[in-house]
Design a protein around this motif. Sequence first.
Motif, PDB file in Angstrom:
ATOM      1  N   LYS A  51       0.785  -1.227   0.000  1.00  0.00           N
ATOM      2  CA  LYS A  51       0.000   0.000   0.000  1.00  0.00           C
ATOM      3  C   LYS A  51       0.820   1.282   0.000  1.00  0.00           C
ATOM      4  CE  LYS A  51      -3.639  -0.625  -0.551  1.00  0.00           C
ATOM      5  NZ  LYS A  51      -5.007  -1.116  -0.453  1.00  0.00           N
ATOM      6  N   ASN A  81      -2.699  -0.931   6.402  1.00  0.00           N
ATOM      7  CA  ASN A  81      -1.515  -0.756   5.564  1.00  0.00           C
ATOM      8  C   ASN A  81      -1.562   0.524   4.733  1.00  0.00           C
ATOM      9  OD1 ASN A  81       0.091  -2.912   6.337  1.00  0.00           O
ATOM     10  ND2 ASN A  81      -1.034  -4.357   5.055  1.00  0.00           N
ATOM     11  N   TYR A 184      -7.766  -9.539  -3.075  1.00  0.00           N
ATOM     12  CA  TYR A 184      -8.106  -8.117  -3.213  1.00  0.00           C
ATOM     13  C   TYR A 184      -8.562  -7.518  -1.888  1.00  0.00           C
ATOM     14  CZ  TYR A 184     -13.031  -9.488  -3.085  1.00  0.00           C
ATOM     15  OH  TYR A 184     -14.236  -9.998  -2.686  1.00  0.00           O
ATOM     16  N   GLY A 185      -8.167  -6.253  -1.720  1.00  0.00           N
ATOM     17  CA  GLY A 185      -8.706  -5.433  -0.633  1.00  0.00           C
ATOM     18  C   GLY A 185      -9.517  -4.352  -1.313  1.00  0.00           C
ATOM     19  N   THR A 186      -8.804  -3.419  -1.947  1.00  0.00           N
ATOM     20  CA  THR A 186      -9.465  -2.441  -2.814  1.00  0.00           C
ATOM     21  C   THR A 186      -9.606  -2.988  -4.229  1.00  0.00           C
ATOM     22  OG1 THR A 186      -7.341  -1.486  -3.483  1.00  0.00           O
ATOM     23  CG2 THR A 186      -8.428  -0.520  -1.547  1.00  0.00           C
ATOM     24  N   GLY A 187      -8.702  -3.900  -4.581  1.00  0.00           N
ATOM     25  CA  GLY A 187      -8.645  -4.415  -5.951  1.00  0.00           C
ATOM     26  C   GLY A 187      -7.608  -3.709  -6.807  1.00  0.00           C
ATOM     27  N   GLY A 188      -6.891  -2.764  -6.222  1.00  0.00           N
ATOM     28  CA  GLY A 188      -5.900  -1.990  -6.983  1.00  0.00           C
ATOM     29  C   GLY A 188      -4.824  -2.866  -7.612  1.00  0.00           C
ATOM     30  N   THR A 189      -4.282  -3.785  -6.827  1.00  0.00           N
ATOM     31  CA  THR A 189      -3.237  -4.686  -7.336  1.00  0.00           C
ATOM     32  C   THR A 189      -3.786  -5.506  -8.499  1.00  0.00           C
ATOM     33  OG1 THR A 189      -2.437  -4.885  -5.051  1.00  0.00           O
ATOM     34  CG2 THR A 189      -1.567  -6.461  -6.661  1.00  0.00           C
ATOM     35  N   GLN A 244      -6.738  -9.919   7.277  1.00  0.00           N
ATOM     36  CA  GLN A 244      -6.752  -8.453   7.368  1.00  0.00           C
ATOM     37  C   GLN A 244      -6.217  -7.847   6.074  1.00  0.00           C
ATOM     38  OE1 GLN A 244      -5.319  -6.679  10.987  1.00  0.00           O
ATOM     39  NE2 GLN A 244      -5.871  -8.455  12.195  1.00  0.00           N
ATOM     40  N   GLY A 245      -6.912  -6.836   5.595  1.00  0.00           N
ATOM     41  CA  GLY A 245      -6.501  -6.175   4.357  1.00  0.00           C
ATOM     42  C   GLY A 245      -7.226  -6.694   3.132  1.00  0.00           C
ATOM     43  N   TRP A 246      -7.857  -7.858   3.258  1.00  0.00           N
ATOM     44  CA  TRP A 246      -8.637  -8.440   2.158  1.00  0.00           C
ATOM     45  C   TRP A 246     -10.113  -8.143   2.347  1.00  0.00           C
ATOM     46  CZ3 TRP A 246      -7.684 -14.246   0.575  1.00  0.00           C
ATOM     47  CH2 TRP A 246      -6.558 -14.333  -0.242  1.00  0.00           C
ATOM     48  N   SER A 293      -2.669 -12.401   4.576  1.00  0.00           N
ATOM     49  CA  SER A 293      -3.108 -12.359   3.170  1.00  0.00           C
ATOM     50  C   SER A 293      -2.050 -12.972   2.261  1.00  0.00           C
ATOM     51  CB  SER A 293      -3.448 -10.929   2.738  1.00  0.00           C
ATOM     52  OG  SER A 293      -2.296 -10.116   2.690  1.00  0.00           O
ATOM     53  N   PRO A 319       1.475  -9.386   0.090  1.00  0.00           N
ATOM     54  CA  PRO A 319       1.239  -7.945   0.250  1.00  0.00           C
ATOM     55  C   PRO A 319       1.963  -7.257   1.402  1.00  0.00           C
ATOM     56  CG  PRO A 319      -0.819  -9.112  -0.125  1.00  0.00           C
ATOM     57  CD  PRO A 319       0.225 -10.147   0.158  1.00  0.00           C
ATOM     58  N   ASP A 320       2.296  -7.969   2.482  1.00  0.00           N
ATOM     59  CA  ASP A 320       2.930  -7.230   3.600  1.00  0.00           C
ATOM     60  C   ASP A 320       3.792  -8.142   4.467  1.00  0.00           C
ATOM     61  OD1 ASP A 320       1.009  -8.568   5.099  1.00  0.00           O
ATOM     62  OD2 ASP A 320       0.227  -6.782   6.095  1.00  0.00           O
ATOM     63  N   TYR A 325       1.393  -8.518  12.615  1.00  0.00           N
ATOM     64  CA  TYR A 325       0.378  -9.434  13.139  1.00  0.00           C
ATOM     65  C   TYR A 325       0.759 -10.045  14.481  1.00  0.00           C
ATOM     66  CZ  TYR A 325      -1.189  -8.845   8.395  1.00  0.00           C
ATOM     67  OH  TYR A 325      -1.608  -8.284   7.224  1.00  0.00           O
TER      68      TYR A 325
HETATM   69  N1  PMP Z   1      -3.213  -7.703   1.843  1.00  0.00           N
HETATM   70  C1  PMP Z   1      -3.076  -6.742   2.762  1.00  0.00           C
HETATM   71  C2  PMP Z   1      -2.436  -7.093   4.088  1.00  0.00           C
HETATM   72  C3  PMP Z   1      -3.535  -5.448   2.498  1.00  0.00           C
HETATM   73  O1  PMP Z   1      -3.417  -4.493   3.433  1.00  0.00           O
HETATM   74  C4  PMP Z   1      -4.137  -5.177   1.250  1.00  0.00           C
HETATM   75  C5  PMP Z   1      -4.675  -3.805   0.951  1.00  0.00           C
HETATM   76  N2  PMP Z   1      -5.766  -3.443   1.756  1.00  0.00           N
HETATM   77  C6  PMP Z   1      -4.274  -6.200   0.317  1.00  0.00           C
HETATM   78  C7  PMP Z   1      -3.783  -7.446   0.654  1.00  0.00           C
HETATM   79  C8  PMP Z   1      -4.975  -6.013  -1.013  1.00  0.00           C
HETATM   80  O2  PMP Z   1      -4.425  -5.076  -1.890  1.00  0.00           O
HETATM   81  P1  PMP Z   1      -5.332  -4.222  -2.852  1.00  0.00           P
HETATM   82  O3  PMP Z   1      -5.969  -3.139  -2.022  1.00  0.00           O
HETATM   83  O4  PMP Z   1      -4.393  -3.668  -3.871  1.00  0.00           O
HETATM   84  O5  PMP Z   1      -6.387  -5.096  -3.432  1.00  0.00           O
END
Ligand code: PMP
Length: 355
Positions: A51, A81, A184-189, A244-246, A293, A319-320, A325
């Motif tokens: 992020k 994130n 996906y969280g936002t789906g940006g990736t 978390q984040g998804w 995630s 992603p992180d 955690y």
């Molecule tokens: N994994 C984690 C830990 C995240 O913080 C995020 C973003 N919220 C994602 C995956 C997903 O990334 P994106 O928002 O690009 O879909």
Amino acid sequence: MTRQTNGRGRLFDNVLDTIGDTPCIRINNIGPANATIYVKAEAFNPGASVKDRLALNIIEAAEASGELKPGQTVIEATSGNTGIGLAIVCAAKGYPLVVTMAESFSIERRKLMRFLGAKVILTPKEQKAVGMYNKSVELAEKHGWFLARQFETSANADIHESTTAREIMADFDGKQLDYFVTGYGTGGTMVGVSRVLRKERPNTKIILTEPANAALVSSGEVQERTEAGGPAKGHSAWEPHPVQGWTPDFIPLVLQEALDNQSYDELLKVAGPEGIVWSKKLAQQEGIFTGISGGATFAVAMKVAESAPKGSIILCMLPDTGERYLSTPLFEGIGADMDAGELELMQSTPGCQLG
Ligand code: PMP
């Protein structure tokens, strides 16, 4: 011979220029027999997550458009994130930052953002992601702050198109790449990378994944939206999950592009606890430290390998970092005190014993 390193061959003007160019690393010990998995380790970013990319682009796009004024407060709803990324960008560029976050996300996320100078406003977990999102809109309107809108802004997928995807193209240039796996969280990736892969590597299969008990996309239920593209209400397929984040409790507008354009070849569900299992295996058998995630995405990559042709190459997003955690189920069973085996080892020599 002792290994040698030679520096990056450049000096950096600021920390923000260190964002991106994360490594794709081969899995050697826990991978499938018939395929090779590489992981793109986003923990190598300065804020230790994917992020950082979007945080930087949201701020720079808003600076360029004039929407963000010098010294103006930035606000965002985030599972952590994005907030940490924004805190780094805002600290480096001199913007105050306020974050709204549901109280259910890990304590270390709150502390990290506060350490980086941000204010963190907690929202009730019962009101889920929609609650923290609505609070950020309300605060932005009331105080005249710049709302980052990670779930709707085009700056999100754009930065993955121009960085994450370009890095993958460059690192796999002239090499085989059969599958790309992401959640996906936002789906940006997902959206940014698929824009490029679909055009330039059409033979690479794109695998999207989501939690089994929050399978919003799989459900087929269309997300109701406000005029601004935000969620009009929570999605009925959502249940609390440990990744978390998804998958917030709505389908983000950013992700919608991938759904409308059929930008993925397969949609696979994964149970949250699988993410914990594979995150631990990555740490303990590969020395690769990622969060839940990352573990869940890796679990899906392993599943993809089961039916993949022999010799397939799979790229999996991590992603992180796992360090985010420490207070969560990921670290359950990891004690602070010595366990029986450690005590026995301590007592196996006479010196320096803790009473
Ligand atoms: N994994 C984690 C830990 C995240 O913080 C995020 C973003 N919220 C994602 C995956 C997903 O990334 P994106 O928002 O690009 O879909």
